[in-house]
Design an enzyme around this catalytic site. Structure first.
Site, PDB file in Angstrom:
ATOM      1  N   TRP A  61       0.877  -1.174   0.000  1.00 11.60           N
ATOM      2  CA  TRP A  61       0.000   0.000   0.000  1.00 11.60           C
ATOM      3  C   TRP A  61       0.921   1.232   0.000  1.00 11.60           C
ATOM      4  CZ3 TRP A  61      -2.017   2.716   4.839  1.00 11.60           C
ATOM      5  CH2 TRP A  61      -3.076   3.561   4.538  1.00 11.60           C
ATOM      6  N   ASP A 106       0.027  -5.251   9.736  1.00 10.99           N
ATOM      7  CA  ASP A 106      -0.968  -4.264   9.329  1.00 10.99           C
ATOM      8  C   ASP A 106      -2.257  -5.013   9.005  1.00 10.99           C
ATOM      9  OD1 ASP A 106      -2.394  -2.142   8.437  1.00 10.99           O
ATOM     10  OD2 ASP A 106      -1.259  -1.836   6.591  1.00 10.99           O
ATOM     11  N   ALA A 154      -5.996  -4.584   8.030  1.00  4.17           N
ATOM     12  CA  ALA A 154      -7.024  -3.652   7.560  1.00  4.17           C
ATOM     13  C   ALA A 154      -8.232  -4.356   6.946  1.00  4.17           C
ATOM     14  CB  ALA A 154      -6.421  -2.684   6.539  1.00  4.17           C
ATOM     15  N   LYS A 166     -12.699  -1.053   7.047  1.00  8.92           N
ATOM     16  CA  LYS A 166     -13.329  -2.008   6.125  1.00  8.92           C
ATOM     17  C   LYS A 166     -14.131  -3.050   6.886  1.00  8.92           C
ATOM     18  CE  LYS A 166     -10.243  -0.483   2.951  1.00  8.92           C
ATOM     19  NZ  LYS A 166      -9.263   0.569   3.138  1.00  8.92           N
TER      20      LYS A 166
HETATM   21  C1  LIG Z   1      -2.959  -2.173   3.779  1.00 11.32           C
HETATM   22  C2  LIG Z   1      -3.725  -1.063   4.407  1.00 11.32           C
HETATM   23  N1  LIG Z   1      -3.385  -0.666   5.640  1.00 11.32           N
HETATM   24  C3  LIG Z   1      -4.024   0.326   6.267  1.00 11.32           C
HETATM   25  C4  LIG Z   1      -5.070   0.983   5.664  1.00 11.32           C
HETATM   26  C5  LIG Z   1      -5.692   2.083   6.483  1.00 11.32           C
HETATM   27  O1  LIG Z   1      -6.962   2.431   6.258  1.00 11.32           O
HETATM   28  P1  LIG Z   1      -7.728   3.482   7.183  1.00 11.32           P
HETATM   29  O2  LIG Z   1      -6.777   4.524   7.610  1.00 11.32           O
HETATM   30  O3  LIG Z   1      -8.797   4.011   6.293  1.00 11.32           O
HETATM   31  O4  LIG Z   1      -8.260   2.702   8.336  1.00 11.32           O
HETATM   32  C6  LIG Z   1      -5.462   0.614   4.365  1.00 11.32           C
HETATM   33  C7  LIG Z   1      -6.528   1.316   3.644  1.00 11.32           C
HETATM   34  O5  LIG Z   1      -6.711   1.254   2.476  1.00 11.32           O
HETATM   35  C8  LIG Z   1      -4.773  -0.445   3.731  1.00 11.32           C
HETATM   36  O6  LIG Z   1      -5.092  -0.875   2.510  1.00 11.32           O
END
Ligand SMILES: Cc1ncc(COP(=O)(O)O)c(C=O)c1O
Length: 396
Positions: free
Chosen positions: A128, A209, A211, A244
């Site tokens: 990401w 991580d 998500a 999500k």
């Molecule tokens: C791999 C990954 N980590 C973390 C996030 C963090 O998302 P948010 O800050 O919207 O909770 C995302 C969002 O797309 C993601 O794809």
């Protein structure tokens, strides 16, 4: 005046894609760009348990006073169990409510920078893109390890392990706990065991991580990677995003969870994270944490949420098979079969950026130029259309 020293920055490519999609007037258009789960009606739904919890939170609202430093109590009490199960005693776990997953990653990286200013963060390639930006913001040095073979669509575990053989106690290695973004390629349970063993022997730290919990193989299965790490390692970082998994994207709910060697270190980690938050944004907003905390703390609401996230995960798997079936029929080949075994919301189609442009221009099927598609943007009703568009673009 000083602002003229700065260069204007290009808009985020994903947001630019959303703008283009919104101004497209074709009613056959399909948004496979931004990573949000949509239902069969094309809406990003409010989950049933979340809607009930929203009402409960508002009905019982007596004050909008500051909450305590860790965040909303019900949320920070229950969030660690979601990822760690009962692998670790709570007195070894620090947890701070954060501004979603991004905020959790920021806080953990800033904590690492404080603990070891010359530490290196290892990111998978690809990953990401925001991981790189957050690391840069916290001043951490970054290295990458090879993660995915675009030709075979498999995780390149051996190459990853070879690269990580250079990592040691002053390194932190980030893994996507499940549903890797952007590839959808996840290690198997056996491979997670191997990675945990490598972390143990090399002595590097691990940051998971998380998500997309529940959107891969299921709530229990998707947390397995984290629990394998927690069982083997004395310290572990987990950045949890509720965006999500609870469909609560705009409320910005997440948690920085740190498993420590003992309670004394837990208290140090908690106090340091509290102070980093205090000096950047002070406290996370309470509402979203209260809503998710209400779901987590109530057995009936929890079950309702768990049932719905399992339904969403099952629907994503059905959409994956539906797209792969159609592409197999149209192309007479197994070229797109990888879509079946990949996990969560994303897969790389493995077509060129020019072919992605053609998908957009000719068919109104929007994908990221890397050919990442969001499976959660598909519907039973548009699978034929999307499959035909892809088949036509690669035949041209
Ligand atoms: C791999 C990954 N980590 C973390 C996030 C963090 O998302 P948010 O800050 O919207 O909770 C995302 C969002 O797309 C993601 O794809």
């Amino acid at each position: 005046m000083m602002l003229h020293h700065l260069e204007p920055l290009p808009p985020d490519p994903l947001l630019g894609l959303t703008d283009r999609f919104n101004s497209d007037t074709r009613d056959t258009k399909v948004d496979l760009g931004v990573g949000m789960y949509q239902n069969e009606a094309g809406e990003v739904p409010v989950m049933r348990a979340i809607r009930k919890a929203e009402h409960r939170v508002l009905d019982s609202l007596t004050s909008l006073a500051y909450v305590g430093a860790p965040g909303v109590k019900a949320f920070v009490t229950h969030a660690p169990t979601l990822v760690l199960g009962n692998t670790v005693s709570p007195d070894r776990v620090a947890c701070l409510q954060t501004i979603a997953g991004t905020g959790a990653l920021y806080l953990i990286m800033a904590l690492v920078k404080r603990a070891s200013p010359d530490a290196t963060l290892w990111l998978p390639n690809p990953t990401w893109p925001n991981h790189h930006q957050i690391a840069e913001q916290t001043g951490l040095s970054v290295k990458t390890y090879p993660y995915y073979d675009r030709a075979t669509h498999w995780v390149t575990l051996e190459a990853a392990m070879d690269a990580l053989a250079d990592a040691g106690p002053n390194d932190v290695v980030l893994f996507h706990a499940c549903c890797h973004n952007p590839t959808g390629g996840d290690p198997t349970v056996l491979q997670w065991e191997q990675l945990a063993d490598l972390a143990h022997t090399q002595g590097f730290q691990v940051l998971m991580d998380t998500a997309y919990l529940g959107l891969g193989d299921g709530l229990v299965e998707d947390a397995q990677s984290i629990q394998i790490m927690a069982n083997k390692l004395p310290e572990l970082f987990v950045a949890l995003s509720a965006s999500k998994s609870f469909g609560i994207y705009r409320e910005r709910v997440g948690a920085a969870i740190v498993v420590t060697r003992d309670t004394a270190i837990r208290d140090i980690a908690q106090s340091q994270m509290t102070q980093i938050a205090r000096s950047t944004y002070s406290l996370a907003p309470a509402h979203g944490g209260a809503v998710v905390g209400t779901v987590l703390a109530d057995d009936a609401l929890y079950q309702e949420w768990a049932d719905e996230i399992e339904e969403m995960g099952a629907r994503l798997r059905a959409l994956r098979n539906g797209l792969a079936d159609r592409l197999a029929n149209l192309t007479g080949s197994d070229r797109f079969d990888f879509i079946r075994h990949e996990k969560g919301m994303f897969s790389f189609l493995g077509i060129s950026a020019a072919q992605v442009d053609q998908l957009i221009d000719q068919f109104g099927v929007y994908a990221v130029s890397s050919s990442r598609i969001n499976i959660g943007g598909l519907r039973e009703a548009n699978l034929d259309y999307v499959a035909n568009a892809i088949a036509q673009v690669i035949a041209d």
